[in-house]
Each structure stands twice: as structure tokens, then as C-alpha cells.
Write an enzyme that holds these catalytic residues in place. Sequence first.
Site, short mmCIF file in Angstrom:
data_model
loop_
_atom_site.label_atom_id
_atom_site.label_comp_id
_atom_site.label_asym_id
_atom_site.label_seq_id
_atom_site.Cartn_x
_atom_site.Cartn_y
_atom_site.Cartn_z
N LYS A 1 0.83 -1.22 0.00
CA LYS A 1 0.00 0.00 0.00
C LYS A 1 0.86 1.27 0.00
O LYS A 1 0.62 2.19 -0.76
CB LYS A 1 -0.91 0.04 1.25
CG LYS A 1 -1.86 -1.13 1.37
CD LYS A 1 -2.78 -0.99 2.59
CE LYS A 1 -2.06 -1.02 3.91
NZ LYS A 1 -1.59 -2.36 4.34
N ARG B 1 11.76 -1.64 11.36
CA ARG B 1 10.42 -1.39 11.90
C ARG B 1 10.07 -2.47 12.91
O ARG B 1 10.12 -3.66 12.58
CB ARG B 1 9.40 -1.37 10.74
CG ARG B 1 8.31 -0.37 10.94
CD ARG B 1 7.40 -0.33 9.74
NE ARG B 1 6.15 -1.01 10.04
CZ ARG B 1 5.09 -0.95 9.26
NH1 ARG B 1 5.12 -0.27 8.13
NH2 ARG B 1 3.99 -1.59 9.57
#
Length: 191
Positions: A14, A134
Site C-alpha cells: 500500500k 520497523r
Amino acid sequence: MVNIVIFGAPGSGKGTQSDLIIKKYGLHHISTGDILREEIANQSELGIIAERFISKGQLVPDELIIRMLAEILDKAPTEKGFIFDGFPRTLEQGEALDKLLKEKGTCILAALNLEVEESELIERILKRGALSGRKDDNLETAHARLKVYYSQTEPLKEFYKKQGKKINIKGTGNIEDIFERICQSIDRIIK
Ligand code: ADP
């Protein structure tokens, strides 16, 4: 306004595709994941709460997210339109988004559904975790996020299908080819 939702499981691409879409179409990017990571980095009140959920792979409660999004929409430039990335993630968020846009005299034109099979999603998430550090991109959290995606976010497919707005996009192959498929769909809807 051209308002588009980009929809798909964690790791479906995305963010990557949103970056290409905003460059080509000049839309304003709203990524709730990016905003939350910034709140965490700043250790704001919202960031501290959000971190507890994100680190476990859970969704940040609807009430907080919807309030955050309403504030962002109020400040955002409205000339061209928005690309919503990572929002909505629950039916309640989908309904809230429709309501907020209606108040502004606009609506969602399309929900692009990026389709990628589960084994590839896990592979991509682990790779991203290794590259970016992350914290929620590890195997355990990835499985939790996928479970949350299937139970809480997938019902939105039916929500947008019923509205005649869902467009399926094959989310595998190289990035440019996926983007080309997206452009064909966007060009069709803005014509
Ligand atoms: P991904 O799609 O790979 O999970 P995001 O950056 O979109 O990455 O989201 C990271 C995390 O931030 C999610 O797992 C969730 O905990 C939280 N989050 C992001 N957007 C929302 C949202 N709309 N509602 C609730 N939680 C959210």
C-alpha cells in the site's frame, strides 16, 4: 475531488504504491500507520497509547483513530483529493470516513484492493523489518497482524463491493507493473 482508498493486508504494498500514485496524480497522502509512527517517535499522548497496540500487532482503537483522522482531514489541502493508506481498517472506520467526506461534500471514488498471497506477505514483512528496523515487522507480530486483517479489515471488501467501488488489483510481480494496473483503474474512474 478524487478520493481513493488503498486497501490490502500488511505487506501488500500500500505504502509503495501510494508514493507512486501521489507523484503521478498529485493526491494528498494520508497514511495512518506513518502518522502513528510519528506520534510514537514524538512520544505524544496518542503515540504512547498507540505503541502498546502496534507492538502487539493489534489495531489502535477506532475511537482514537477516527478522531485523529477527522483532525487531519480538517487541516489537509482539498484541491485534488486524498489517497487513504491503511485507513479504514474496520467497518466502523469505513462508515466514519464516508460520513466525514460527506460533510465536506465529497466521497470515496474507488477502493483499490491489492491482492497478495499470505506466504509472500510474510516474506515481504520480514524483509522490510530487516531493512528498516520497523519494530512490528517480525514473524510473531506479522502473524498477529494478518489475523487481525482477516477478522477485522477484510469485511470492508464487502462494504466497498456493495457500494460498487471495489477494484481488485493483482499485487504481485514487479512494482512498476502493479503501478501500471493501478493507473489503468484510476484513469478509468477519473475519466
Ligand atoms: P501495515 O499495513 O503493514 O500493517 P501500517 O503502517 O499501515 O502497516 O500500520 C501499522 C500498524 O499501525 C497497524 O498494525 C496498526 O496497529 C496501526 N494502525 C495503522 N492504521 C490504523 C487504523 N486505521 N486503525 C487502527 N490501527 C491502525
